[in-house]
Scaffold this active site. Structure first.
Site, short mmCIF file in Angstrom:
data_model
loop_
_atom_site.label_atom_id
_atom_site.label_comp_id
_atom_site.label_asym_id
_atom_site.label_seq_id
_atom_site.Cartn_x
_atom_site.Cartn_y
_atom_site.Cartn_z
N LYS A 59 0.80 -1.23 0.00
CA LYS A 59 0.00 0.00 0.00
C LYS A 59 0.84 1.28 0.00
O LYS A 59 0.47 2.26 0.64
CB LYS A 59 -0.96 0.00 1.20
CG LYS A 59 -1.97 -1.12 1.16
CD LYS A 59 -2.85 -1.17 2.38
CE LYS A 59 -2.21 -1.88 3.54
NZ LYS A 59 -3.12 -2.27 4.61
N ASP B 267 -5.83 -6.72 10.05
CA ASP B 267 -7.16 -6.09 10.10
C ASP B 267 -8.29 -7.05 9.69
O ASP B 267 -9.39 -6.99 10.23
CB ASP B 267 -7.22 -4.79 9.27
CG ASP B 267 -6.73 -4.94 7.84
OD1 ASP B 267 -6.22 -6.01 7.48
OD2 ASP B 267 -6.84 -3.96 7.08
C1 BGC Z 1 -2.01 -6.15 3.33
C2 BGC Z 1 -2.91 -6.97 4.24
C3 BGC Z 1 -4.06 -6.11 4.72
C4 BGC Z 1 -4.78 -5.49 3.54
C5 BGC Z 1 -5.96 -4.63 3.95
C6 BGC Z 1 -2.83 -5.48 2.23
O1 BGC Z 1 -2.01 -4.62 1.49
O2 BGC Z 1 -1.04 -6.97 2.73
O3 BGC Z 1 -2.18 -7.48 5.32
O4 BGC Z 1 -4.93 -6.91 5.47
O5 BGC Z 1 -3.88 -4.70 2.80
O6 BGC Z 1 -5.60 -3.61 4.80
#
Ligand code: BGC
Length: 518
Positions: free
Chosen positions: A218, A253
């Protein structure tokens, strides 16, 4: 600590909290800064492609047609995706590294019962905001007696800074929040305050209260955290703040959402996050996890964090997706996430519009410079354009003007823009739906009657799901198409607002070193 909860109004829909969707996009802007073109005047499109506005709209239509074709998700494609998801889950459960899906053990093998009692904190780091929360749990009859939360946005530079800087920032915000604990929250004498730490990135859990960051996603690129125990990083930062608290549970989460939803409803079996990023988790039998031969739990069940954002098998991808991936800070990774989640939908649309502007002069003789800026068009913008039902698509006009600098757009050009949004969002929603069915299918194949013979709840959280009605509609349509209208009646896809925060606090209670049950 100032709460930063800005709102962007989406015509004819609920307001979109930018903190959930919009401001998180800035994470990606930062990560792409090297690619941002130098400021320049508006570029002229090539002479050969210059044409009248009406002509330019016609010229854009082959690109649109091709986009429709490449993004199409008819039933056979959805089926293939659902089957591939189930197969990749099995491969990931069989051995580490055998699948795109990491299928991470959460070490959560007891779910909330409602009996949990006491004061617990949750600290949630998952996007460009972090949230802190305290909750007074009152046991079976009183449940959530009181709760308070705050949300703070993380400065851009910290998302690309050092581990210490990031964790110090979080710990100091948390310390200020804890200092404001009022009389209505009560901690029995002699006890330490306990925390459920929601850390929403791929982490290899080593126990319920420790885990090693595999990689950032992200748009985060904080140096020195990958390979480290994130609970140790938090503990050290808390110590530097002079705080003596105990992290009792480290949770993703999705896992927090499942626990939070299960607190209210025993039929919750799966949780899905659709926000900036995406993920899913579900309840698995220990004996269906060959890679963990020696581990057993009291309940014989555990939550598996699939990390499905990394799924990639058979996805209908376009040149725009491939280019976006190539230029991202994590090329070749998180392909499902890059196709269906809130951080990327706006960027894919921007890339399509840029091509239409350059090759077929969609907006006339000029290509506005802003249209070349990665991540300038965000998913809340798509949502607002998508819901414009005015005859001349005035909201589309306004957003094109404000966000990408298109000063003149014909109603026909705006229609094309709205169609591009629809095509990309439809693909995202339908693929997410197919992913959900893949998980349900795998569970049902392993235990006949576990899912389809009865009411089954899929708990959903995340700003994209919460605030984008068309996305939600496409997701649900895909689930119904795949399962058939009868079976899908029993599958309840339900939004669990803020489930992950309460869920993390509940998991802290369950894993408390003190007795917390009635
Ligand atoms: C992460 C996950 C997370 C998801 C939603 C992803 O980029 O790898 O661990 O649960 O985003 O937040």
């Amino acid at each position: 600590m100032p709460a930063t909860h800005h709102l962007l109004l989406c015509p004819s829909s609920a307001p979109i909290p930018l903190s959930l969707l919009g401001s998180e996009m800035s994470a990606a802007v930062g990560s792409f800064t090297a690619l941002v073109p130098q400021p320049a005047t508006r570029r002229r499109v090539a002479w050969a492609t210059r044409c009248s506005v009406a002509g330019s709209v016609a010229a854009a239509s082959p690109i649109l047609k091709n986009l429709h074709l490449k993004c199409a998700t008819p039933l056979p494609v959805l089926r293939h995706i659902a089957d591939a998801m189930a197969a990749d889950m099995r491969a990931g459960l069989a051995a580490d590294g055998a699948s795109d899906l990491k299928m991470i053990l959460s070490y959560v093998d007891s779910l909330p019962t409602g009996n949990e009692k006491g004061l617990f904190y949750a600290l949630d780091l998952g996007g460009t905001n972090f949230r802190v929360l305290r909750v007074q749990l009152g046991g079976k009859d009183n449940r959530v007696v009181d709760t308070e939360f705050e949300q703070v946005s993380i400065p851009q530079e910290l998302m690309h800074g050092s581990t210490e800087e990031l964790f110090d920032f979080i710990a100091s915000g948390f310390a200020r929040f804890v200092a404001k604990e009022g009389e209505k929250f009560r901690l029995p004498q002699g006890r330490k305050r306990e925390i459920g730490f929601t850390f929403s990135f791929p982490v290899k859990q080593t126990s319920i209260d420790s885990g090693i960051l595999i990689k950032w996603t992200k748009g985060f690129a904080v140096s020195g955290t990958a390979g480290k125990d994130v609970v140790a990083c938090l503990n050290e930062a808390l110590k530097r703040q002079g705080m003596d608290m105990r992290v009792s549970a480290l949770v993703n989460d999705a896992v927090g959402t499942l626990a939070g939803a299960r607190y209210w409803d025993d039929d919750v079996m799966v949780a899905v996050i659709l926000g900036t990023g995406t993920n899913a988790c579900y309840i698995e039998h220990m004996d269906a996890i060959p890679k963990l031969q020696d581990l057993t739990t009291g309940s014989g069940k555990t939550i598996i964090n699939t990390e499905w954002g990394a799924f990639s098998t058979g996805l209908p991808l376009t040149e725009f997706d491939k280019d976006m991936d190539k230029e991202s800070i994590n090329p070749g990774e998180q392909i499902f996430e890059k196709t269906i989640s809130g951080m990327y939908l706006g960027e894919i649309v921007r890339r399509v519009l840029l091509k239409m502007a350059e090759v077929s002069a969609l907006f006339g003789d000029y290509v506005p410079d802003k249209l070349s800026v990665p991540f300038v068009l965000r998913t809340p913008d798509l949502c607002a354009m998508h819901q414009d039902d005015s005859e001349d698509l005035e909201a589309v006009d306004l957003i094109l003007n404000d966000t990408v600098g298109v000063t003149r757009s014909s109603p026909d050009a705006r229609k094309i823009v709205a169609e591009v949004c629809d095509t990309i969002v439809k693909r995202g929603g339908r693929l997410a739906g197919a992913g959900i069915v893949g998980i349900l299918q795998k569970m049902e194949q392993d235990s006949k009657g576990l899912i389809f013979g009865k009411r089954t709840v899929v708990a959903m959280d995340g700003g994209l799901y919460e605030h984008y009605p068309q996305y939600r509609k496409y997701l649900k349509e895909a689930v119904t198409e795949l399962l058939g209208s009868e079976a899908s009646k029993n599958v309840i896809i339900e939004h669990t607002k803020d489930g992950s925060g309460i869920g993390a606090a509940l998991l802290a209670a369950i894993n408390s070193k003190y007795s917390t049950e009635v």
